[in-house]
Design an enzyme around this catalytic site. Structure first.
Site, PDB file in Angstrom:
ATOM      1  CB  CYS B  79      -7.358  -6.987   4.343  1.00  0.00           C
ATOM      2  SG  CYS B  79      -6.289  -6.829   5.517  1.00  0.00           S
ATOM      3  CB  ILE B  80      -6.374  -1.313   3.253  1.00  0.00           C
ATOM      4  CG1 ILE B  80      -5.674  -0.734   2.093  1.00  0.00           C
ATOM      5  CG2 ILE B  80      -6.803  -1.515   4.215  1.00  0.00           C
ATOM      6  CD1 ILE B  80      -5.749   1.108   2.340  1.00  0.00           C
TER       7      ILE B  80
END
Lengths: 114, 130
Positions: B79-80
């Protein structure tokens, strides 16, 4: 379409779990995926009114609660009786008795815990 | 049946990343294409840093994930938002934040939560390791 339950069980101020669980709920809802929330344990602190967290405590996640309905997140369940005082907590929750609480988790295609 | 794995447990505070690896190995032994993708969220994104050096007599978790991803062509997504706040930065993000270094390990890619929603939508089952 899969119906998702996000179960928040961590304190909103102890780590990022509660925030990241809420973030996932909001993203699922943004993509029009049906999502409900349930809270237990330390996550119930999220419901307390009049929270004034400092930057060190973390973001005031309580403020997000009123916006949930705009994402069509309308079912926020807690187990009744809860340890949170009725008069001092956010009024948008749906209390479930012991049997309803246990039945809740089998009603969803997926349950994610934070 | 195809699975998506959602891993949220820290590689240092839990065995989530280790257990998920064992699950994948058991799964692909019988069904080589059973894993659609692995999405790391929360503290689990720390597994995608190329910087930590584990003691030589302990499992190299990063290497184990890279090996399984390469061998079986399994996409590993971090997840960025969770990764960037924890210092797991790709070259592209490094440029965006005007940093001098990057820390994302090979075989991992930064993606938004929308990618997880897409995985949820396109696989029969999502299993969380926490």
């Amino acid at each position: 379409m899969k119906h998702t339950l996000i179960h928040l069980n961590s304190s909103p101020y102890a780590n990022l779990s509660c925030k990241e669980g809420l973030d996932l709920a909001l993203v699922l809802a943004t993509f029009e995926q049906p999502v409900d929330l349930c809270l237990s344990g330390s996550a119930l602190a999220l419901l307390n009114n009049n929270q004034l967290p400092t930057a060190e405590h973390g973001k005031n996640l309580h403020k997000l609660l009123d916006g949930l309905e705009f994402y069509d997140i309308e079912n926020i369940y807690i187990k009744s009786p809860s340890s949170v005082g009725e008069s001092q907590h956010w009024q948008g929750t749906k209390p479930l008795n012991e049997a309803e609480w246990h039945a809740l988790f089998s009603q969803y295609q997926q349950v994610f815990r934070f | 049946m195809q699975y998506t794995l959602l891993i949220t447990g820290s590689p240092y505070q839990s065995k989530a990343c280790h257990t998920a690896l064992r699950f994948i190995r058991a799964c692909i032994e019988k069904h080589p294409n059973a894993i659609k993708g692995v999405f790391f969220y929360g503290d689990a994104v720390l597994v995608g840093s190329q910087i930590p050096q584990p003691p030589r007599d302990e499992i190299n978790l990063l290497q184990a994930w890279q090996d399984i991803a390469q061998e079986h062509n399994i996409p590993l997504y971090l997840c960025i938002a969770a990764a960037v706040r924890r210092g797991i930065i790709s070259e592209e993000e490094s440029r965006r934040y005007e940093l001098k270094q990057h820390s994302l390990a090979e075989n991992f890619q930064l993606e938004g939560l929308g990618t997880l929603v897409e995985l949820i939508h396109t696989t029969q089952k999502v299993i969380q390791f926490r």
